[in-house]
Design an enzyme around this catalytic site. Structure first.
Site, PDB file in Angstrom:
ATOM      1  N   ASP A 191       0.812  -1.218   0.000  1.00  0.00           N
ATOM      2  CA  ASP A 191       0.000   0.000   0.000  1.00  0.00           C
ATOM      3  C   ASP A 191       0.846   1.270   0.000  1.00  0.00           C
ATOM      4  OD1 ASP A 191      -2.211  -1.687   0.111  1.00  0.00           O
ATOM      5  OD2 ASP A 191      -2.167  -1.721   2.304  1.00  0.00           O
TER       6      ASP A 191
ATOM      7  N   LYS B 151       1.899   1.974  -5.128  1.00  0.00           N
ATOM      8  CA  LYS B 151       2.463   1.386  -6.359  1.00  0.00           C
ATOM      9  C   LYS B 151       1.545   1.649  -7.550  1.00  0.00           C
ATOM     10  CE  LYS B 151       2.471  -2.623  -4.305  1.00  0.00           C
ATOM     11  NZ  LYS B 151       2.190  -2.214  -2.913  1.00  0.00           N
TER      12      LYS B 151
ATOM     13  N   GLY C 177      -4.485  -4.453  -3.721  1.00  0.00           N
ATOM     14  CA  GLY C 177      -5.513  -3.441  -3.952  1.00  0.00           C
ATOM     15  C   GLY C 177      -4.809  -2.160  -4.329  1.00  0.00           C
ATOM     16  N   HIS C 178      -4.949  -1.744  -5.567  1.00  0.00           N
ATOM     17  CA  HIS C 178      -4.233  -0.569  -6.062  1.00  0.00           C
ATOM     18  C   HIS C 178      -5.253   0.498  -6.448  1.00  0.00           C
ATOM     19  CE1 HIS C 178      -0.779  -3.517  -7.339  1.00  0.00           C
ATOM     20  NE2 HIS C 178      -0.969  -3.466  -6.041  1.00  0.00           N
TER      21      HIS C 178
ATOM     22  N   GLN D 240       2.101  -6.260  -3.352  1.00  0.00           N
ATOM     23  CA  GLN D 240       2.643  -6.431  -1.996  1.00  0.00           C
ATOM     24  C   GLN D 240       3.981  -5.690  -1.857  1.00  0.00           C
ATOM     25  OE1 GLN D 240       1.394  -9.761  -3.489  1.00  0.00           O
ATOM     26  NE2 GLN D 240      -0.496  -8.780  -2.889  1.00  0.00           N
TER      27      GLN D 240
HETATM   28  P1  GDP Z   1      -0.649   0.175  -3.568  1.00  0.00           P
HETATM   29  O1  GDP Z   1      -1.269  -1.088  -3.056  1.00  0.00           O
HETATM   30  O2  GDP Z   1       0.811   0.236  -3.307  1.00  0.00           O
HETATM   31  O3  GDP Z   1      -0.986   0.461  -4.997  1.00  0.00           O
HETATM   32  O4  GDP Z   1      -1.282   1.351  -2.706  1.00  0.00           O
HETATM   33  P2  GDP Z   1      -2.842   1.540  -2.366  1.00  0.00           P
HETATM   34  O5  GDP Z   1      -3.532   2.038  -3.579  1.00  0.00           O
HETATM   35  O6  GDP Z   1      -3.388   0.329  -1.700  1.00  0.00           O
HETATM   36  O7  GDP Z   1      -2.757   2.641  -1.227  1.00  0.00           O
HETATM   37  C1  GDP Z   1      -2.209   3.909  -1.453  1.00  0.00           C
HETATM   38  C2  GDP Z   1      -3.303   4.965  -1.194  1.00  0.00           C
HETATM   39  O8  GDP Z   1      -2.702   6.232  -1.103  1.00  0.00           O
HETATM   40  C3  GDP Z   1      -4.319   5.056  -2.314  1.00  0.00           C
HETATM   41  O9  GDP Z   1      -5.560   5.405  -1.766  1.00  0.00           O
HETATM   42  C4  GDP Z   1      -3.771   6.194  -3.192  1.00  0.00           C
HETATM   43  O10 GDP Z   1      -4.801   6.883  -3.892  1.00  0.00           O
HETATM   44  C5  GDP Z   1      -3.164   7.084  -2.136  1.00  0.00           C
HETATM   45  N1  GDP Z   1      -1.973   7.839  -2.571  1.00  0.00           N
HETATM   46  C6  GDP Z   1      -0.993   7.458  -3.438  1.00  0.00           C
HETATM   47  N2  GDP Z   1      -0.026   8.406  -3.494  1.00  0.00           N
HETATM   48  C7  GDP Z   1      -0.400   9.387  -2.645  1.00  0.00           C
HETATM   49  C8  GDP Z   1       0.203  10.622  -2.223  1.00  0.00           C
HETATM   50  O11 GDP Z   1       1.294  10.991  -2.644  1.00  0.00           O
HETATM   51  N3  GDP Z   1      -0.490  11.364  -1.305  1.00  0.00           N
HETATM   52  C9  GDP Z   1      -1.684  10.971  -0.780  1.00  0.00           C
HETATM   53  N4  GDP Z   1      -2.274  11.752   0.110  1.00  0.00           N
HETATM   54  N5  GDP Z   1      -2.266   9.814  -1.152  1.00  0.00           N
HETATM   55  C10 GDP Z   1      -1.638   9.032  -2.056  1.00  0.00           C
HETATM   56  P1  IMO Z   2      -0.824  -4.288  -2.253  1.00  0.00           P
HETATM   57  O1  IMO Z   2      -0.400  -4.798  -3.608  1.00  0.00           O
HETATM   58  C1  IMO Z   2      -0.931  -4.760   2.075  1.00  0.00           C
HETATM   59  C2  IMO Z   2      -0.958  -8.867   3.632  1.00  0.00           C
HETATM   60  C3  IMO Z   2      -2.226  -9.313   4.335  1.00  0.00           C
HETATM   61  C4  IMO Z   2      -1.630 -10.271   5.352  1.00  0.00           C
HETATM   62  C5  IMO Z   2      -0.498 -10.943   4.557  1.00  0.00           C
HETATM   63  C6  IMO Z   2      -0.872 -12.288   3.951  1.00  0.00           C
HETATM   64  O2  IMO Z   2      -2.120  -3.572  -2.245  1.00  0.00           O
HETATM   65  O3  IMO Z   2       0.287  -3.522  -1.607  1.00  0.00           O
HETATM   66  P2  IMO Z   2      -2.412 -13.022   1.906  1.00  0.00           P
HETATM   67  O4  IMO Z   2      -3.871 -12.830   1.678  1.00  0.00           O
HETATM   68  O5  IMO Z   2      -1.539 -12.458   0.861  1.00  0.00           O
HETATM   69  O6  IMO Z   2      -2.065 -14.448   2.228  1.00  0.00           O
HETATM   70  O7  IMO Z   2      -2.127 -12.204   3.271  1.00  0.00           O
HETATM   71  O8  IMO Z   2      -0.179 -10.045   3.523  1.00  0.00           O
HETATM   72  N1  IMO Z   2      -1.163  -8.338   2.246  1.00  0.00           N
HETATM   73  C7  IMO Z   2      -1.107  -7.044   1.940  1.00  0.00           C
HETATM   74  N2  IMO Z   2      -0.957  -5.945   2.721  1.00  0.00           N
HETATM   75  N3  IMO Z   2      -1.019  -4.626   0.740  1.00  0.00           N
HETATM   76  C8  IMO Z   2      -1.135  -5.715  -0.059  1.00  0.00           C
HETATM   77  O9  IMO Z   2      -1.095  -5.641  -1.411  1.00  0.00           O
HETATM   78  C9  IMO Z   2      -1.229  -6.991   0.532  1.00  0.00           C
HETATM   79  N4  IMO Z   2      -1.392  -8.238   0.052  1.00  0.00           N
HETATM   80  C10 IMO Z   2      -1.325  -9.063   1.112  1.00  0.00           C
HETATM   81  O10 IMO Z   2      -2.865  -8.232   4.950  1.00  0.00           O
HETATM   82  O11 IMO Z   2      -1.033  -9.554   6.402  1.00  0.00           O
HETATM   83 MG    MG Z   3      -2.810  -1.712  -1.801  1.00  0.00          MG
END
Ligand code: GDP
Ligand code: IMO
Ligand code: MG
Length: 429
Positions: free
Chosen positions: A13, A16, A40-41, A223
């Site tokens: 999270d 990416k 979850g992106h 991840q």
């Molecule tokens: P990922 O799993 O690495 O793709 O990240 P996620 O999408 O799960 O979580 C990142 C969250 O931060 C999302 O809700 C993005 O919209 C938000 N986000 C990404 N870059 C920035 C930033 O520079 N500032 C803020 N405030 N939010 C951001």
């Molecule tokens: P993105 O791509 C954050 C965590 C789960 C749990 C562990 C194992 O959005 O960054 P799993 O279901 O993979 O066997 O769970 O890994 N986990 C993540 N945490 N971002 C993710 O993906 C994750 N994918 C798995 O919360 O702790």
């Molecule tokens: Mg994510």
């Protein structure tokens, strides 16, 4: 000219999806190479929000999206996601989405086993997403997975399902969970096959052609290094390797194709699920980060645990991940804080250490050693150039670079695609 591989350097999270979407305009093809719909992106483009789990983020900017052999695919989740993004106006067809014929499938029995095992673990649960990722990877290495190409071969499917059920029903029954019948699995696969098979193709062959034709490939990790099954906080990890080296084997290209490795790091740290987190904050400072950063899991909705930036962990990720440059995200979430701290090492049983220990017992005993500096009052949110950043924020970024041993080559200052500062184009190597 080079390819680029994006990986997470913390516990996921980091943003990416946003960075891959931003970089996709410079690429021809975007490839997912590991993980599944545990990812979850979230992407925000001109106010429109896209939430992707399995689909490569490059589809949002109209690029070819590829799901490589290293991914585990839940066909029902995939079809649901295709329907959702199609309703948002994206075009997903066999021309724009290529799925490796050899991907192992996640079936309903995998999710059932994942959840039953988590419930049985009680206090020692991992906190998985419950989506069957672990059991599907286990089946792959145990050589009993049903792969996408099997859906076109009804004769092999029959005996493969027998073998699969012998294993899974034994476990499910032992855990007191509902078992599955052969008819159930056959009818599920029969229904899903015609929907998903049109996307199946020899991805390795098409990518090889693309590499030869000088196309630019962007590999999109899911991840992060601290969730890597070898290099992360085992056993509180996911079931795949998440480091850049896997981009090659997880899509069927040679190791030289990985190109520039861009590690994504959040300007602080978050984690979803269980497991050690030395710089975690349990006070209002941590709550403030969670609130301002909207730190809730995209997949499960769980609140993310928040803490200070841990430079020791990210340095570890830089080294094992082969990171060439860092994209630092969510700097804006620190705006207005009187002081900001960075974890620069640990204390373990009275001794100072500058490397994260390997055993989970030691990992949960380490205490963070913090370095604190003044924060900044000005806003960085929405900044699109280095010149717009306050001096103190620049000092924070520079200190991070020094501690982790890698340059910050991109900065993100809001969820919006274009609120991004480029210092060095990763495609230029
Ligand atoms: P990922 O799993 O690495 O793709 O990240 P996620 O999408 O799960 O979580 C990142 C969250 O931060 C999302 O809700 C993005 O919209 C938000 N986000 C990404 N870059 C920035 C930033 O520079 N500032 C803020 N405030 N939010 C951001
Ligand atoms: P993105 O791509 C954050 C965590 C789960 C749990 C562990 C194992 O959005 O960054 P799993 O279901 O993979 O066997 O769970 O890994 N986990 C993540 N945490 N971002 C993710 O993906 C994750 N994918 C798995 O919360 O702790
Ligand atoms: Mg994510």
């Amino acid at each position: 000219m080079s390819n680029v591989t994006v990986i997470g350097t913390q516990w996921g999270d980091e943003g990416k999806g946003k960075i891959v979407d931003w970089l996709a305009s410079r690429a021809d093809i975007v490839v997912r190479f590991q993980g599944g719909h545990n990812a979850g992106h979230t992407l925000v483009v001109g106010g429109q929000v896209y939430k992707l789990s399995l689909l490569p983020s490059g589809l949002v900017s109209g690029k070819i999206g590829v799901i490589g052999n290293g991914v585990v695919v839940d066909p029902q989740a995939l079809m649901g996601e295709i329907e959702r993004v199609t309703a948002q106006g994206l075009v997903v067809t066999p021309e724009t989405l290529w799925i490796a014929e050899t991907v192992p499938l996640i079936l309903p029995l995998h999710g059932a086993l994942d959840r039953a095992r988590e419930a049985a673990r009680g206090d020692h649960k991992i906190g998985t997403t419950g989506r069957g990722i672990g059991p599907a990877y286990e089946d792959k290495v145990a050589r009993r997975a049903i792969r996408l190409c099997d859906l076109a071969e009804p004769e092999t499917l029959e005996w493969k399902i027998d073998e699969l059920l012998l294993h899974h029903n034994t476990l499910l029954a032992g855990l007191g969970a509902e078992t599955f019948t052969k008819e159930q699995v056959l009818s599920y696969l029969g229904e899903i096959a015609p929907k998903v098979l049109p996307y199946a193709c020899p991805v390795w062959d098409r990518l090889d052609e693309a590499v030869r034709a000088g196309k630019r490939i962007l590999f999109e990790g899911a991840q992060a290094v601290m969730l890597d099954v070898d290099h992360g906080t085992y056993p509180f990890v996911t079931s795949s390797n998440t480091i850049a080296a896997i981009a090659a084997s997880g899509s069927g290209v040679g190791p030289k194709s990985v190109g520039f490795v861009l590690g994504i790091a959040k300007a602080y740290t978050t984690r979803v699920g269980e497991g050690p987190f030395p710089s975690e904050l349990f006070d209002d400072v941590g709550q403030g980060l969670g609130k301002r950063g909207h730190e809730f899991g995209t997949v499960t909705g769980r609140p993310r645990r928040c803490g200070w930036f841990d430079a020791t962990l990210v340095r570890h990720a830089v080294r094992v991940g082969g990171v060439d440059g860092i994209a630092l995200t969510k700097l804006d979430v620190l705006d207005g804080m009187k002081e900001v701290s960075i974890c620069v090492g640990y204390e373990l049983d009275g001794k100072h250490i500058d490397r994260f220990p390997s055993s989970p017992a030691a990992q949960s005993r380490v205490k963070p050693v913090l370095e604190t500096m003044a924060g900044w009052n000005e806003t960085t949110a929405g900044a699109r150039s280095w010149a717009e950043l306050p001096a103190q924020a620049i000092k924070y970024v520079r200190r991070i670079e020094e501690l982790i041993g890698a340059p910050v080559t991109l900065l993100s200052t809001s969820p919006e695609r274009d609120d991004t500062i480029l210092m060095k184009d990763p495609f230029e190597g």
